[in-house]
Motif scaffolding. Structure first.
Motif, PDB file in Angstrom:
ATOM      1  N   SER B 406       0.851  -1.179   0.000  1.00  0.00           N
ATOM      2  CA  SER B 406       0.000   0.000   0.000  1.00  0.00           C
ATOM      3  C   SER B 406       0.890   1.233   0.000  1.00  0.00           C
ATOM      4  N   ASP B 408       0.271   4.229   0.991  1.00  0.00           N
ATOM      5  CA  ASP B 408       0.209   4.976   2.259  1.00  0.00           C
ATOM      6  C   ASP B 408       1.145   4.363   3.292  1.00  0.00           C
ATOM      7  N   ASP B 409       1.065   3.019   3.420  1.00  0.00           N
ATOM      8  CA  ASP B 409       1.915   2.358   4.416  1.00  0.00           C
ATOM      9  C   ASP B 409       3.392   2.529   4.083  1.00  0.00           C
ATOM     10  N   ASP B 429       5.134  10.343  -4.254  1.00  0.00           N
ATOM     11  CA  ASP B 429       4.254   9.940  -5.358  1.00  0.00           C
ATOM     12  C   ASP B 429       4.952  10.081  -6.709  1.00  0.00           C
ATOM     13  N   GLU B 436       6.596   3.274 -11.786  1.00  0.00           N
ATOM     14  CA  GLU B 436       5.489   2.702 -12.550  1.00  0.00           C
ATOM     15  C   GLU B 436       5.760   2.759 -14.052  1.00  0.00           C
ATOM     16  N   THR B 452       1.537  -1.895 -11.129  1.00  0.00           N
ATOM     17  CA  THR B 452       0.167  -1.399 -11.334  1.00  0.00           C
ATOM     18  C   THR B 452      -0.603  -1.467 -10.014  1.00  0.00           C
ATOM     19  N   ARG B 453      -1.591  -0.593  -9.894  1.00  0.00           N
ATOM     20  CA  ARG B 453      -2.412  -0.589  -8.687  1.00  0.00           C
ATOM     21  C   ARG B 453      -3.666  -1.399  -8.946  1.00  0.00           C
ATOM     22  N   GLY B 455      -7.435  -3.435  -7.878  1.00  0.00           N
ATOM     23  CA  GLY B 455      -8.709  -3.020  -7.323  1.00  0.00           C
ATOM     24  C   GLY B 455      -8.672  -2.942  -5.798  1.00  0.00           C
ATOM     25  N   ASP B 456      -7.772  -3.706  -5.193  1.00  0.00           N
ATOM     26  CA  ASP B 456      -7.650  -3.681  -3.731  1.00  0.00           C
ATOM     27  C   ASP B 456      -6.827  -2.499  -3.251  1.00  0.00           C
ATOM     28  N   GLY B 457      -6.407  -1.635  -4.174  1.00  0.00           N
ATOM     29  CA  GLY B 457      -5.633  -0.457  -3.788  1.00  0.00           C
ATOM     30  C   GLY B 457      -4.151  -0.736  -3.606  1.00  0.00           C
ATOM     31  N   LEU B 458      -3.727  -1.994  -3.779  1.00  0.00           N
ATOM     32  CA  LEU B 458      -2.321  -2.340  -3.572  1.00  0.00           C
ATOM     33  C   LEU B 458      -1.552  -2.300  -4.896  1.00  0.00           C
ATOM     34  N   TRP B 459      -0.300  -1.894  -4.801  1.00  0.00           N
ATOM     35  CA  TRP B 459       0.590  -1.895  -5.957  1.00  0.00           C
ATOM     36  C   TRP B 459       1.303  -3.238  -6.046  1.00  0.00           C
TER      37      TRP B 459
END
Lengths: 223, 803
Positions: B406, B408-409, B429, B436, B452-453, B455-459
């Protein structure tokens, strides 16, 4: 601008790596390698996606400055077969404009079998051309006896002076052959004295020529 | 008294040793669960002090499963050191602790096994740790990690390798929250800075500071044959005979040189004086690994009497019974001098013996300054910098290769790494966007994304081959393009830089590894050579020169102004300074002396600015450009660490406008942007950041493997996206590391108020050391490439002219 007398013609090597032929108002260029950056991007190396635009803008500047009537691209104009599909909108517009306002010829190279290019982008497609007593092709043939202009090898000269190295695109010239440097914005180079270039030049003395603003610098290449 | 497990107390007792105070304090910190920084001189049982707490814990919990302790060294050649400092004690204590190393040279099957069945102690480098973190197994492997020990932290905390390690430690802390951080360092000026760097939450007070016992004061002297110091030179070559005599009078002497080229020269000079045929050798970073290991082995066995070396031996070479260290040329900094001297004699109670051989009169003053600084315990300032964005990009990719993350983390985690404490979310970012798809404003590469990011918001990485590519290319050290130097039978001697190689033709000869070699030819990435008897040139290396540190510079300025201090100097240095006072002036410590005088139809301007060679080179370019604009027809300039000399056809009547501070605003920025310095910095960030790859699977690894010219990429990027993250990263590097912009800025800001202009009718004594450089190391005014090319053409034409 200092002309070079070659096979009875005055040709002017330009600092940008193009060859200007005043008598025909023709610009000759080799190895544009358009869309080289995006080819690498597709393989994981994200080079700046501006190489085609830069190459074509540089070319447009030359066309305008010299009021060129003809443009001859000596092969490897696109980096790969699919490169033509990847041109950005700006680069497309620029290329279409250039081929419309000049007499444009694509000589085919090893990177771009260009059967369709002429239809899409204008200009005509040829494997070789003979104009004004000069033979234009992509890759030099050592056994060729007629005066010949070609590209393919991306010659470059490396020198050291005053404690630093200088590396510059160069023309490789003998009395029968000229190998043009690559014109593309991201095209690297092969040492002008490298064996493949020396073999392609065939027998006879060859010089590396670097045009600067004032004069042509000439460096003898050991055969 | 610390209560230690039986095997350890017995081991100490059997040797008649006692637990030293700093070792006890390190164990106490461990028992409290505190992070700890140990500051101690070499030879104080430092490495063992770092490990003792881990050994004790593993004795107390014999069934501890998995990786307990990670040891990080800046050196790849861990084996010798670790054998002595860790494996032997463990063996002698009769303990069953599994210890393994992991470096680039570790076989891949063992590497794979280490990921699933790690040893209890793993010894590795920052780069190998970063690679380990890129594997999916990392989470399980490090989940139980208790301790990380960072050795020689002073050598790399403020560098990009330090950035990489700091990020890796942040990751480890997230995988194993109970992780304790320990670091070992030589004596440093700013221990709190290192405590802060080590800390996991930015609070240096949370890191226990343990100070080792001070060693005996070193016995350092300045060697002056016949009590005279030459006017010029910077290598001390004139003293070869005396140095050879010292080698003969000692068991093992290390002869430190400031550059690789000098090491080759000095070795030749010593060899010429080696009447007794003593076994001496040369060691530097361009020699092949095998050649270096061979020399190191000979040294460890006691087969060598003298070793000429460079910074390649600055770190952690704790083997061999060195009893004398010789510094050829000025030491350039007091910390470096101390660390080098620390290589002699590892017993704390005996004084180390060292000799400095100054190359010229200014270097004599510098050597004297360094001695005073060492005597007063004044160390060089530690220079901290913020973390490189290229390194962060490499780390982000490594994290992505291991597992989905994530943003953010990861952002929160990265900010716990000290070099990135101030990183903004916006910059983070931008780095993420760069990883990316290159980070371009024009989103041309959306279909080629490396991460890629979901649907779960994770890269996550978009294809496994990007992980393979990352692992092949990760790393922090970007070498200049090199050619391998090989005999025709394929044996490799080492490497020379491509630009040096390009100046060689078959039949030319050069000296390498102490051996004169004749060029046979170039084949692929090899420079083929054979042994020769011809006199030989010395290879040139692009490597940055170490500038004079600010504290030594300050001391030298004070010497000039304090005739009382001259009593200690040899007579010719005293006369030199006295004559200068008579003929011109000796500047006060805060004054900038500028002398102008005519000589042989030319006009000279010398500025005694004492800001180091790097800053003077930059200043020289800028000043000569201004002289050009003023119509003074500058012909060139030369510089050393102490002064800058410009020469021209017309005289400088007022130097003030040439040194005005507005130079910084326009010309400097413009000059740097077009200079080779920035392009070199760009190449480095492009490789480290992962924009371009240096290794292609299955191909040989050389600097040439970078498949396209980064100069061309730089030009395109600067034209079309001047705010690109990588250009900013290159700019930061160039600013800090390559041009000493800070010192230049200080100098120019002071210049108007502190300048003392002396108009002279002839050369002054102080000017001689720099004037003799003219002609020898000439850099003409505009170092535009066209001029260099034109000059090369003239030379070639001259050489090729028949008859």
């Amino acid at each position: 601008m200092v002309p070079l007398s070659f096979a009875g013609q005055d040709l002017i090597p330009l600092p940008d790596g193009a060859l200007w032929w005043p008598a025909r108002r023709a610009l000759l260029l080799a190895d544009l390698h358009l869309e080289k950056a995006s080819w690498f991007a597709a393989h994981g190396q994200m080079l700046p996606p501006y190489d085609s635009l830069k190459t074509l803008q540089d070319l447009a500047v030359l066309v305008d400055r010299h009021a060129a009537g003809e443009v001859w691209c000596l092969g490897d104009s696109f980096h790969d077969k699919a490169g033509s599909d990847r041109l950005s909108r700006d680069a497309r517009a620029l290329l279409l404009d250039l081929t419309a306002r000049t007499e444009w010829t694509w000589i085919t190279g090893n990177h771009d079998p260009m059967a369709t290019t002429g239809r899409v982008w204008g200009g005509r497609v040829m494997v070789e051309a003979g104009i004004g007593g000069l033979l234009l092709r992509h890759e030099a043939e050592a056994s060729e006896t007629r005066p010949e202009l070609s590209g393919h090898f991306h010659p470059k000269l490396r020198l050291r002076g005053r404690g630093r190295g200088v590396s510059r695109r160069c023309f490789v010239v003998s009395d029968r052959k000229i190998i043009l440097p690559a014109f593309g914005a991201l095209t690297g180079g092969l040492d002008a004295a490298a064996p493949p270039i020396m073999r392609a030049m065939g027998p006879g003395a060859a010089n590396a020529i670097i045009p600067t603003a004032e004069k042509l610098l000439s460096f003898p290449l050991a055969a | 008294m610390i209560d230690l497990p039986g095997p350890i107390t017995t081991w100490f007792a059997e040797r008649g040793w006692r637990l030293r105070r700093h070792q006890a304090e390190m164990i106490a910190a461990a028992r409290r669960g505190d992070d700890a920084l140990l500051v101690a001189a070499t030879g104080a049982g430092k490495t063992l002090a770092g490990f003792l707490a881990s050994i004790a814990e593993l004795i107390e919990k014999p069934d501890f499963d998995g990786l307990h302790t990670l040891y990080i060294s800046p050196l790849k050649a861990l084996a010798v050191d670790v054998q002595r400092n860790l494996l032997e004690p463990i063996q002698d204590m009769g303990l069953d602790i599994r210890v393994e190393t992991r470096t680039g040279d570790t076989p891949s099957n063992r590497k794979a096994r280490q990921r699933t069945q790690p040893p209890q102690m793993l010894l590795t480098t920052p780069e190998s740790l970063s690679l380990l973190l890129s594997y999916p197994e990392a989470e399980a492997m490090f989940a139980g990690l208790r301790t990380i020990i960072v050795d020689e932290i002073h050598a790399f905390a403020p560098t990009k390798r330090g950035d990489l390690l700091s990020l890796a430690m942040a990751r480890l802390q997230a995988l194993s929250p109970q992780l304790r951080r320990v670091a070992l360092t030589a004596t440093v000026r700013d221990p709190d800075g290192f405590r802060g760097w080590l800390s996991s939450d930015g609070d240096y007070e949370g890191v226990t500071l343990v100070e080792g016992e001070p060693g005996a004061k070193a016995n350092i002297r300045i060697l002056l044959p016949e009590d005279r110091v030459p006017w010029s030179g910077h290598s001390g070559r004139y003293a070869a005979r005396q140095v050879m005599e010292e080698i003969a009078a000692h068991k093992l002497t290390l002869v430190f040189c400031n550059t690789r080229g000098l090491a080759e020269l000095i070795f030749q000079d010593l060899w010429a004086e080696n009447d007794g045929n003593l076994p001496i050798a040369v060691h530097h970073g361009s020699l092949s690994v095998e050649a270096r290991r061979k020399v190191e082995g000979a040294m460890a066995r006691g087969d060598l009497r003298g070793l000429v070396c460079t910074a390649s031996l600055d770190l952690g070479v704790d083997w061999g019974d060195v009893d004398l260290v010789v510094q050829m040329g000025a030491p350039k900094g007091s910390s470096r001098l101390l660390q080098r001297i620390g290589r002699a004699n590892h017993r704390l109670d005996e004084a180390s013996e060292a000799i400095i051989v100054p190359g010229n009169r200014f270097e004599y003053l510098e050597a004297r300054a360094a001695l005073d600084a060492v005597a007063e315990g004044e160390l060089d300032p530690d220079i901290w910098r913020s973390g490189g964005l290229d390194v962060l990009a490499q780390h982000v990719m490594a994290v992505a290769c291991a597992a989905p993350f994530s943003a953010d983390d990861l952002y929160r985690e990265v900010r716990t790494a000290a070099p990135y404490a101030l990183l903004t979310r916006e910059t983070f970012d931008a780095v993420l966007h760069f990883v990316e798809s290159g980070g371009y404003a024009l989103r041309a590469y959306d279909k080629y994304r490396r991460i890629t990011r979901g649907g779960d918001g994770l890269w996550r990485i978009s294809h496994p081959r990007f992980a393979a590519q990352h692992r092949l290319n990760a790393g922090i050290i970007v070498d200049a393009p090199v050619l391998d130097v090989r005999f025709r039978n394929g044996r490799k001697l080492g490497t020379v830089e491509e630009y040096f190689a390009s100046t060689l033709r078959p039949g030319d000869s050069f000296s390498f590894a102490g051996v004169p070699l004749e060029v046979v030819g170039v084949k692929d990435a090899d420079l083929l050579v054979k042994a020769t008897a011809k006199p030989a040139r010395i290879p040139t290396y692009v490597g940055a020169r170490m500038p004079l540190t600010t504290n030594l510079s300050r001391r030298v300025r004070h010497f000039l102004h304090e005739p009382d201090a001259w009593q200690r100097f040899p007579q010719d240095v005293r006369e030199w300074l006295q004559m200068q006072r008579l003929r011109s002036v000796l500047p006060a410590p805060d004054e900038l002396l500028v002398e102008t005088f005519p000589r042989d139809d030319r006009h000279y301007m010398i500025a005694y600015s004492f800001e180091g060679w790097n800053a003077h080179q930059s200043l020289g370019m800028l000043i000569t450009r201004r002289m050009e604009t003023q119509g003074l027809s500058p012909l060139g300039f030369v510089s050393n660490d102490y002064a800058l000399a410009c020469y021209s056809l017309k005289p400088v009547t007022d130097p003030r406008p040439l040194f005005s501070a507005d130079i910084l605003e326009d010309e400097l920025v413009e000059w740097i942007q077009t200079s080779a310095l920035l392009k070199r910095a760009f190449r480095e960030v492009a490789v480290i950041g992962g924009l371009i790859e240096r290794h292609i699977p299955g191909k040989r690894k050389t600097g040439r493997q970078v498949t396209f010219s980064t100069d061309l990429i730089y030009d395109v990027l600067r034209k079309y996206e001047p705010d690109h993250m990588l250009l900013n990263a290159a700019w930061e590097d160039a600013k800090g590391k390559l041009t000493d912009i800070g010192r230049l800025a200080d100098l120019l800001e002071r210049a108007p108020s502190t300048m003392v202009h002396q108009r002279l009718d002839r050369i002054s004594p102080l000017a001689v050391p720099i004037m003799v450089l003219i002609g020898r190391e000439s850099v003409a005014s505009g170092t535009v490439e066209d001029e260099i090319l034109a000059e090369a053409e003239r030379l070639a034409a001259e050489a090729m002219r028949p008859g």
